[in-house]
Design an enzyme around this catalytic site. Structure first.
Site, mmCIF file in Angstrom:
data_model
loop_
_atom_site.group_PDB
_atom_site.id
_atom_site.type_symbol
_atom_site.label_atom_id
_atom_site.label_comp_id
_atom_site.label_asym_id
_atom_site.label_seq_id
_atom_site.Cartn_x
_atom_site.Cartn_y
_atom_site.Cartn_z
ATOM 1 N N ASP A 13 -1.443 1.282 0.218
ATOM 2 C CA ASP A 13 -1.762 3.041 0.102
ATOM 3 C C ASP A 13 -0.305 3.119 -0.486
ATOM 4 O O ASP A 13 0.706 2.642 -0.436
ATOM 5 C CB ASP A 13 -2.326 3.318 0.716
ATOM 6 C CG ASP A 13 -2.490 4.781 0.841
ATOM 7 O OD1 ASP A 13 -3.228 5.529 -0.175
ATOM 8 O OD2 ASP A 13 -1.970 5.803 1.398
ATOM 9 N N ASP B 247 -8.151 5.269 4.015
ATOM 10 C CA ASP B 247 -7.771 3.538 3.577
ATOM 11 C C ASP B 247 -8.290 3.105 4.817
ATOM 12 O O ASP B 247 -7.630 1.953 5.246
ATOM 13 C CB ASP B 247 -5.976 3.874 4.483
ATOM 14 C CG ASP B 247 -5.471 4.591 3.363
ATOM 15 O OD1 ASP B 247 -5.526 4.368 2.103
ATOM 16 O OD2 ASP B 247 -4.460 5.136 3.489
ATOM 17 N N ASP C 279 -2.308 5.064 5.388
ATOM 18 C CA ASP C 279 -2.118 5.626 6.776
ATOM 19 C C ASP C 279 -3.197 6.870 6.860
ATOM 20 O O ASP C 279 -3.488 7.992 7.299
ATOM 21 C CB ASP C 279 -1.170 6.718 6.293
ATOM 22 C CG ASP C 279 -1.406 7.483 5.545
ATOM 23 O OD1 ASP C 279 -1.757 6.947 4.270
ATOM 24 O OD2 ASP C 279 -0.058 8.858 4.948
#
Length: 471
Positions: A162, A362, A358
């Protein structure tokens, strides 16, 4: 229904900048109101909300994983019956040899075979290495919740990352301030800071942080106004000042489209400061890259691991960052389900995928991945799903974790090798192979000592992991 505000949707979308919301705009459960007040009506509740749908897909991804069958368990399930069979054959062989000592020899060799073949070293080979490795990981700032994932981490072929909060710090920072020629930089900088200090917007706060300590003006700012979603304005010493989006400044000044002085400005968030009809300064803001992100990715690339960047942020920003870091695959404006689909597609091609994220957005990809890693400052759902958590959210800790996992895997293989070699050499001797040539029979007490020594060897080899990946 009414009100004006900026809403932080980064946990759902990955977009680091707050999104302006006004009447008739949609807001999502789980996002954070930054400033102002909103009156909202819930059109979806419970299982129909975006957040609940993500949670449901996470559960489906978790339940679809096959249970892990450790190779050592499978080997041990075959090894033990073979040893028992070998002990019986040893007993029958020496007993059928006849003679006054036949029964004594048969019992002695059978007991030696059973004692020396006790699969202690085999049973200790994996758990001791994993235990020491996981303890070392904690010292390096990596919490391991799932030992099986830590073991699989060493086999990573694709690293999927990410952006916001993972490779970047997740909050905008001023990258550069460009002052137009002929402008008094000192006074205008003080004015820029003081005007932005009157606003609660995150971008304004970033500007104030960049100019600290706050300069002092010779006279106060009057007629300050906040223009939601556009910018701010105020008067200073009888002159009108505006700070905001380039498009808003352009409309206010009724000018031709403004030309940015920055290279690749489409990959940054821009603000313009104007005095009357004149442009005073341009401000470029960016979600700052974590200090060790480039070094960590370079290490992964040297190790032959392919990388991918998935983010809900704008396509241009994502592609620019991927190019800067040498990432081979990048996807911007990615929805949570699209991240999960990307990971699933790699796995269908037989790839071992480690996902690092995080946010709530995700979680689905984390649950789907072969190995999932969450940032310690991330959302609770990401840390709940992940098998590993980076306490300090440092990308280099991720590289150290991979190096440690690979070292742990090598130690496991070494332990298994020595356990098998030990049995391969000692079992024939315990069965009496040397007796016809030298009259030597292995005493069960010596066999017990040899068995203990093999376990000590495995444990000692595993303890070498305590010194792995020094800071």
């Amino acid at each position: 229904m009414s009100g004006q505000s900026a809403v932080d949707e980064s946990m759902l979308t990955g977009e680091p900048l707050p999104v302006e919301k006004s009447k008739k705009d949609a807001v999502f459960a789980g996002t954070l109101n930054q400033q102002g007040s909103l009156v909202i009506v819930a059109k979806k509740v419970g299982a129909t909300t975006r957040l609940a749908q993500i949670v449901q897909r996470v559960r489906e991804a978790q339940s679809s994983k096959a249970p892990i069958q450790h190779k050592v368990d499978a080997i041990a399930s075959v090894f033990v019956p073979i040893v028992v069979g070998l002990a019986l054959l040893t007993f029958l062989f020496w007993w059928l040899q006849g003679g006054p000592q036949a029964l004594h020899t048969a019992l002695l060799t059978t007991m030696s075979v059973l004692v020396i073949a006790c699969p202690c070293a085999l049973g200790l080979a994996t758990p001791t290495a994993l235990t020491v490795g996981i303890g070392r990981a904690a010292q390096l700032g990596i919490l391991v919740k799932d030992a099986a994932q830590f073991e699989r981490f060493a086999q990573t072929q694709w690293l999927v990352l990410d952006k916001t909060g993972t490779l970047t710090e997740g909050r905008p920072e001023v990258k550069q301030i460009f002052w137009m020629e002929g402008e008094d930089t000192s006074e205008n900088q003080a004015l820029l800071c003081q005007l932005e200090a009157l606003s609660e917007h995150p971008l304004a706060q970033a500007v104030v942080r960049a100019i600290l300590p706050t300069p002092v003006l010779s006279s106060p700012i009057v007629s300050f106004q906040n223009h939601p979603g556009q910018g701010i304005s105020g008067q200073y010493q009888g002159k009108q000042y505006r700070i905001g989006k380039p498009e808003w400044i352009q409309n206010q000044l009724k000018r031709e489209p403004l030309t940015s002085p920055f290279d690749q400005a489409q990959h940054q968030t821009l603000m313009v400061m104007a005095r009357g009809q004149a442009i005073v300064a341009w401000v470029a803001l960016e979600d700052r890259l974590r200090p060790d992100a480039a070094e960590a990715l370079q290490a992964f690339h040297k190790a032959g691991i392919k990388t991918a960047l998935l983010s809900g942020d704008r396509e241009g920003v994502v592609m620019s960052l991927a190019q800067r870091l040498g990432i081979v695959e990048a996807l911007g404006n990615a929805l949570p389900e699209e991240k999960g689909q990307f990971v699933r597609a790699l796995q269908q091609d037989g790839q071992k995928v480690t996902m690092v994220g995080d946010g709530i957005n995700d979680a689905e990809a984390l649950a789907q991945a072969t190995v999932s890693v969450a940032m310690g400052q991330g959302s609770d759902i990401a840390k709940e799903v992940a098998g590993l958590t980076l306490i300090q959210a440092r990308p280099m800790d991720l590289w150290k974790g991979l190096a440690l996992a690979r070292r742990t895997q090598r130690i496991i293989y070494q332990n298994l090798f020595w356990a098998f070699v030990y049995n391969l050499i000692c079992l024939p001797i315990a069965a009496g192979l040397l007796y016809p040539f030298s009259g030597f029979l292995l005493d069960p007490m010596l066999a017990a000592g040899a068995m203990a020594l093999s376990s000590i060897t495995v444990v000692g080899n595993s303890l070498r992991l305590r010194h792995c990946c020094r800071q």
